[in-house]
Scaffold this motif. Structure first.
Motif, PDB file in Angstrom:
ATOM      1  N   VAL A  62     -53.853   2.581  79.936  1.00 41.25           N
ATOM      2  CA  VAL A  62     -54.556   4.021  79.865  1.00 41.25           C
ATOM      3  C   VAL A  62     -53.691   5.115  79.794  1.00 41.25           C
ATOM      4  O   VAL A  62     -52.305   4.972  79.914  1.00 41.25           O
ATOM      5  CB  VAL A  62     -55.058   4.004  81.325  1.00 41.25           C
ATOM      6  CG1 VAL A  62     -56.354   3.226  81.710  1.00 41.25           C
ATOM      7  CG2 VAL A  62     -54.242   4.012  82.704  1.00 41.25           C
ATOM      8  N   ILE A  63     -54.074   6.110  79.404  1.00 37.53           N
ATOM      9  CA  ILE A  63     -53.461   7.591  79.405  1.00 37.53           C
ATOM     10  C   ILE A  63     -54.076   8.360  80.497  1.00 37.53           C
ATOM     11  O   ILE A  63     -55.064   8.737  80.355  1.00 37.53           O
ATOM     12  CB  ILE A  63     -53.413   8.144  77.758  1.00 37.53           C
ATOM     13  CG1 ILE A  63     -53.095   7.029  76.948  1.00 37.53           C
ATOM     14  CG2 ILE A  63     -52.669   9.535  77.657  1.00 37.53           C
ATOM     15  CD1 ILE A  63     -51.376   6.552  77.082  1.00 37.53           C
ATOM     16  N   PHE A  64     -52.955   9.084  81.325  1.00 40.02           N
ATOM     17  CA  PHE A  64     -53.604   9.875  82.122  1.00 40.02           C
ATOM     18  C   PHE A  64     -53.171  11.353  81.458  1.00 40.02           C
ATOM     19  O   PHE A  64     -52.178  11.603  81.359  1.00 40.02           O
ATOM     20  CB  PHE A  64     -52.851   9.939  83.461  1.00 40.02           C
ATOM     21  CG  PHE A  64     -53.168   8.434  84.300  1.00 40.02           C
ATOM     22  CD1 PHE A  64     -54.316   7.898  83.940  1.00 40.02           C
ATOM     23  CD2 PHE A  64     -52.266   8.340  85.222  1.00 40.02           C
ATOM     24  CE1 PHE A  64     -54.470   7.018  84.753  1.00 40.02           C
ATOM     25  CE2 PHE A  64     -52.519   7.299  86.136  1.00 40.02           C
ATOM     26  CZ  PHE A  64     -53.975   6.674  85.776  1.00 40.02           C
ATOM     27  N   VAL A 147     -49.352   2.664  81.382  1.00 37.18           N
ATOM     28  CA  VAL A 147     -49.708   3.930  82.085  1.00 37.18           C
ATOM     29  C   VAL A 147     -49.034   4.974  81.444  1.00 37.18           C
ATOM     30  O   VAL A 147     -47.758   5.396  82.046  1.00 37.18           O
ATOM     31  CB  VAL A 147     -50.168   3.739  83.501  1.00 37.18           C
ATOM     32  CG1 VAL A 147     -50.720   5.068  83.909  1.00 37.18           C
ATOM     33  CG2 VAL A 147     -50.797   2.665  83.997  1.00 37.18           C
ATOM     34  N   GLY A 148     -49.593   5.984  80.527  1.00 40.62           N
ATOM     35  CA  GLY A 148     -48.806   6.956  80.122  1.00 40.62           C
ATOM     36  C   GLY A 148     -49.277   8.326  80.726  1.00 40.62           C
ATOM     37  O   GLY A 148     -50.425   8.229  80.866  1.00 40.62           O
ATOM     38  N   SER A 155     -55.075  13.504  71.650  1.00 38.47           N
ATOM     39  CA  SER A 155     -55.519  13.569  70.318  1.00 38.47           C
ATOM     40  C   SER A 155     -54.633  14.124  69.440  1.00 38.47           C
ATOM     41  O   SER A 155     -54.474  13.702  68.240  1.00 38.47           O
ATOM     42  CB  SER A 155     -56.820  14.426  70.284  1.00 38.47           C
ATOM     43  OG  SER A 155     -57.907  13.877  70.960  1.00 38.47           O
ATOM     44  N   PHE A 156     -53.892  14.990  69.631  1.00 40.31           N
ATOM     45  CA  PHE A 156     -52.862  15.685  69.019  1.00 40.31           C
ATOM     46  C   PHE A 156     -51.571  14.975  68.848  1.00 40.31           C
ATOM     47  O   PHE A 156     -50.547  15.153  68.197  1.00 40.31           O
ATOM     48  CB  PHE A 156     -52.737  17.297  69.069  1.00 40.31           C
ATOM     49  CG  PHE A 156     -54.040  17.858  68.924  1.00 40.31           C
ATOM     50  CD1 PHE A 156     -54.868  17.499  67.987  1.00 40.31           C
ATOM     51  CD2 PHE A 156     -54.533  18.977  69.733  1.00 40.31           C
ATOM     52  CE1 PHE A 156     -56.174  18.191  67.797  1.00 40.31           C
ATOM     53  CE2 PHE A 156     -55.657  19.526  69.808  1.00 40.31           C
ATOM     54  CZ  PHE A 156     -56.604  19.168  68.652  1.00 40.31           C
ATOM     55  N   GLU A 157     -51.091  14.668  70.018  1.00 39.94           N
ATOM     56  CA  GLU A 157     -50.013  14.172  70.539  1.00 39.94           C
ATOM     57  C   GLU A 157     -49.283  12.816  70.397  1.00 39.94           C
ATOM     58  O   GLU A 157     -48.453  12.156  70.450  1.00 39.94           O
ATOM     59  CB  GLU A 157     -49.419  14.744  71.804  1.00 39.94           C
ATOM     60  CG  GLU A 157     -49.573  15.937  72.005  1.00 39.94           C
ATOM     61  CD  GLU A 157     -48.520  16.884  71.037  1.00 39.94           C
ATOM     62  OE1 GLU A 157     -47.656  16.438  70.636  1.00 39.94           O
ATOM     63  OE2 GLU A 157     -48.972  18.219  70.804  1.00 39.94           O
ATOM     64  N   LEU A 158     -50.361  11.996  70.520  1.00 43.61           N
ATOM     65  CA  LEU A 158     -50.284  10.365  70.432  1.00 43.61           C
ATOM     66  C   LEU A 158     -50.826   9.731  69.002  1.00 43.61           C
ATOM     67  O   LEU A 158     -51.992  10.140  68.703  1.00 43.61           O
ATOM     68  CB  LEU A 158     -50.870   9.847  71.582  1.00 43.61           C
ATOM     69  CG  LEU A 158     -50.441  10.321  73.018  1.00 43.61           C
ATOM     70  CD1 LEU A 158     -50.984   9.691  74.151  1.00 43.61           C
ATOM     71  CD2 LEU A 158     -48.746  10.283  73.196  1.00 43.61           C
ATOM     72  N   LEU A 162     -51.990   3.824  69.234  1.00 43.78           N
ATOM     73  CA  LEU A 162     -51.690   3.651  70.558  1.00 43.78           C
ATOM     74  C   LEU A 162     -52.849   4.246  71.450  1.00 43.78           C
ATOM     75  O   LEU A 162     -53.476   3.404  72.327  1.00 43.78           O
ATOM     76  CB  LEU A 162     -50.545   4.535  71.171  1.00 43.78           C
ATOM     77  CG  LEU A 162     -50.123   4.683  72.581  1.00 43.78           C
ATOM     78  CD1 LEU A 162     -49.832   3.364  72.964  1.00 43.78           C
ATOM     79  CD2 LEU A 162     -49.077   5.767  72.864  1.00 43.78           C
ATOM     80  N   LEU A 163     -53.644   5.081  70.867  1.00 42.71           N
ATOM     81  CA  LEU A 163     -55.024   5.464  71.576  1.00 42.71           C
ATOM     82  C   LEU A 163     -55.961   4.618  71.411  1.00 42.71           C
ATOM     83  O   LEU A 163     -57.012   4.439  72.491  1.00 42.71           O
ATOM     84  CB  LEU A 163     -55.358   6.813  70.870  1.00 42.71           C
ATOM     85  CG  LEU A 163     -54.741   8.037  71.249  1.00 42.71           C
ATOM     86  CD1 LEU A 163     -54.819   9.348  70.429  1.00 42.71           C
ATOM     87  CD2 LEU A 163     -54.319   8.509  72.760  1.00 42.71           C
ATOM     88  N   SER A 164     -56.006   3.743  70.306  1.00 37.31           N
ATOM     89  CA  SER A 164     -57.025   2.807  70.079  1.00 37.31           C
ATOM     90  C   SER A 164     -56.963   1.366  71.206  1.00 37.31           C
ATOM     91  O   SER A 164     -57.875   0.739  71.425  1.00 37.31           O
ATOM     92  CB  SER A 164     -56.817   2.145  68.697  1.00 37.31           C
ATOM     93  OG  SER A 164     -55.827   1.411  68.317  1.00 37.31           O
ATOM     94  N   ARG A 165     -55.835   1.418  71.946  1.00 41.86           N
ATOM     95  CA  ARG A 165     -55.460   0.389  72.667  1.00 41.86           C
ATOM     96  C   ARG A 165     -55.358   0.842  74.146  1.00 41.86           C
ATOM     97  O   ARG A 165     -55.045  -0.066  75.126  1.00 41.86           O
ATOM     98  CB  ARG A 165     -53.928  -0.414  72.299  1.00 41.86           C
ATOM     99  CG  ARG A 165     -53.981  -0.919  71.194  1.00 41.86           C
ATOM    100  CD  ARG A 165     -52.747  -1.507  70.462  1.00 41.86           C
ATOM    101  NE  ARG A 165     -52.630  -2.198  69.037  1.00 41.86           N
ATOM    102  CZ  ARG A 165     -52.857  -1.768  68.069  1.00 41.86           C
ATOM    103  NH1 ARG A 165     -53.046  -0.293  67.875  1.00 41.86           N
ATOM    104  NH2 ARG A 165     -52.723  -2.383  67.043  1.00 41.86           N
ATOM    105  N   ALA A 166     -55.866   2.064  74.322  1.00 43.82           N
ATOM    106  CA  ALA A 166     -55.530   2.545  75.664  1.00 43.82           C
ATOM    107  C   ALA A 166     -56.794   3.435  75.954  1.00 43.82           C
ATOM    108  O   ALA A 166     -57.131   4.132  74.971  1.00 43.82           O
ATOM    109  CB  ALA A 166     -54.365   3.459  76.191  1.00 43.82           C
ATOM    110  N   SER A 167     -57.376   3.665  77.161  1.00 44.06           N
ATOM    111  CA  SER A 167     -58.428   4.515  77.645  1.00 44.06           C
ATOM    112  C   SER A 167     -57.754   6.100  78.023  1.00 44.06           C
ATOM    113  O   SER A 167     -56.777   5.884  78.757  1.00 44.06           O
ATOM    114  CB  SER A 167     -59.255   3.948  78.623  1.00 44.06           C
ATOM    115  OG  SER A 167     -59.892   2.648  78.348  1.00 44.06           O
TER     116      SER A 167
END
Length: 446
Positions: A62-64, A147-148, A155-158, A162-167
């Motif tokens: 997940v990304i917090f 967990v980031g 949306s702009f920074e990652l 990576l985003l496709s593999r984390a909520s």
């Protein structure tokens, strides 16, 4: 690299029993020990996605995303505990690829021994694209649960990979009720009430600006300033002498910058001078460059007001010049005056939309020449070629209008500008309608 703090990871300092007696900030002493104690993020815990993951006993990457002091690090630690994962923490500011390799190698060894690893990366948006890519194979094969944490828009920074593999989970800024609950928790821990009157207590909450950790630090400053047993009750003025007001969260190069200028622009466009002044003041308080604000006001004048009030552009430019002349803080009043003028002016984006439409047609139509009758003929050859032939001088015509066609001969007449019936543009609309009648009449006569 930060030390792992999972089960069995105690240092010699902790093993000797010295950790509990060492001085610790109040914010650290009040850190929640269970997920149930986390305040202000009920939408993620309990019945939320994190709560469902914990209930299922399976945590995915997940990304917090959220502002400072909302519990991102604490929640990550507690998730590792309740899912029996080894907790490893890195800061993207202080770590590089070599640190990541060490963590990945250690995580592989732990996985072979039957235990997973939760890797918490603070400020993950600080990693560059190639560093972010390094996580992907280890997330896919289960070596780590990532967990980031980030304060910037993922949306702009990652990386999209990576985003496709984390909520992405959004942590909310703590509201007044959540901050009040934190104060009560601090009071229970200290065994005494915060020595503030009701107004000063509300001021303290306002000072925290939604940051729970910041609030506890302010509370600690008050407790340290007024000893136990004192009968002192501090008012807002006294509170200002005891603690330093926190600067508003505002990074001129990141989300805060774009969010606030967007709020200012949309408030002006929406004809709300009060909201526009609020966002303007927020930008000043955050240290934004006033000339950047001035440039945006000029843009608003031409994009959102345009011909409905042509004086808006004059006002915006005059405010820019006044700030250049006066400097701060006097020049800020000129920008505030321009903001109010723009917000209360009639609105039209007709000229803006007309230009966009004309630019599109110009791009698509290639290199068509102007019609010969509107070309000058400074040489005999050009005159022989018909340049200027048939041109009508508008000032010599009735109503100062000839109705000639000025588009290329190979192009039908276009209609880009559609004025509104607001402000000065209503007059322009009437003129255009009259000219269209004359043009149609003369075309019929021809």
């Amino acid at each position: 690299m930060a030390r792992g703090t999972g089960k069995g990871a105690a240092t010699l300092f902790e093993a000797a029993g010295l950790a509990d007696t060492a001085p610790r900030p109040l914010a650290d002493r009040l850190r929640p020990q269970t997920l149930d104690e986390v305040i202000g993020q009920d939408h993620l815990l309990g019945e939320g996605l994190l709560g469902r993951m914990v209930g299922a006993g399976r945590l995915t990457s997940v990304i917090f995303w959220g502002p400072p002091g909302t519990g991102k690090t604490t929640v990550a630690r507690l998730l590792a505990e309740v899912t029996d994962l080894h907790f490893e923490q890195l800061s993207a500011i202080q770590s590089g690829v070599a640190d990541l390799r060490k963590v990945f190698d250690a995580a592989k060894a732990k996985r072979e021994a039957g235990r997973g690893t939760l890797l918490f990366i603070d400020e993950i948006h600080r990693f560059n694209r190639s560093q972010q890519d390094a996580f992907l194979p280890h997330m896919e094969d289960g070596t780590i649960v990532l967990v980031g944490a980030t304060t910037e828009n993922p949306s702009f920074e990652l990386n999209s990979a990576l985003l496709s593999r984390a909520s992405v989970l959004t942590f909310k800024r703590l509201d007044e009720a959540a901050l009040e609950a934190l104060i009560q928790r601090a009071e229970a821990h200290e065994g005494r009430k915060l020595p503030l009157d009701d107004e000063a207590r509300a001021t303290l909450i306002s000072m925290a600006d939604g940051d729970g950790r910041g609030l506890i630090n302010l509370v600690e400053d008050v407790f340290l300033s007024v000893p136990p047993g004192s009968k002192t009750v501090v008012d807002p003025e006294g509170l200002g002498r005891l603690v330093q007001r926190r600067a508003p969260i505002y990074d001129k190069g990141q989300d805060g910058h774009y969010n606030l200028i967007s709020a200012l622009h949309k408030s002006v466009r929406g004809s709300d001078p009060d909201a526009a002044l609020y966002w303007l003041a927020r930008m000043f308080a955050g240290g934004e460059d006033p000339l950047y604000i001035a440039r945006r006001l000029v843009r608003m004048a031409v994009e959102d007001i345009g011909m409905a009030d042509p004086a808006a552009l004059l006002q915006a430019n005059a405010a820019k010049d006044a700030y250049d002349f006066l400097g701060s803080p006097e020049g800020e009043l000129a920008l505030a005056q321009a903001t109010v003028y723009l917000a209360t002016a009639p609105k039209s984006n007709a000229a803006y939309m007309a230009f966009k439409a004309s630019a599109r047609v110009a791009q698509e139509s290639g290199s068509l020449l102007p019609p010969k009758h509107i070309l000058n003929a400074p040489t005999k050859l050009m005159e022989q070629e018909g340049y200027g032939e048939g041109y009508t001088y508008d000032h010599n015509e009735a109503e100062g209008f000839s109705g000639q066609d000025y588009f290329p001969e190979q192009m039908e007449r276009q209609h880009f500008y559609a004025p509104t019936d607001r402000g000065y543009e209503a007059e322009v609309r009437a003129w255009l309608e009259r000219w269209a009648e004359i043009r149609a009449k003369r075309a019929g006569e021809a």
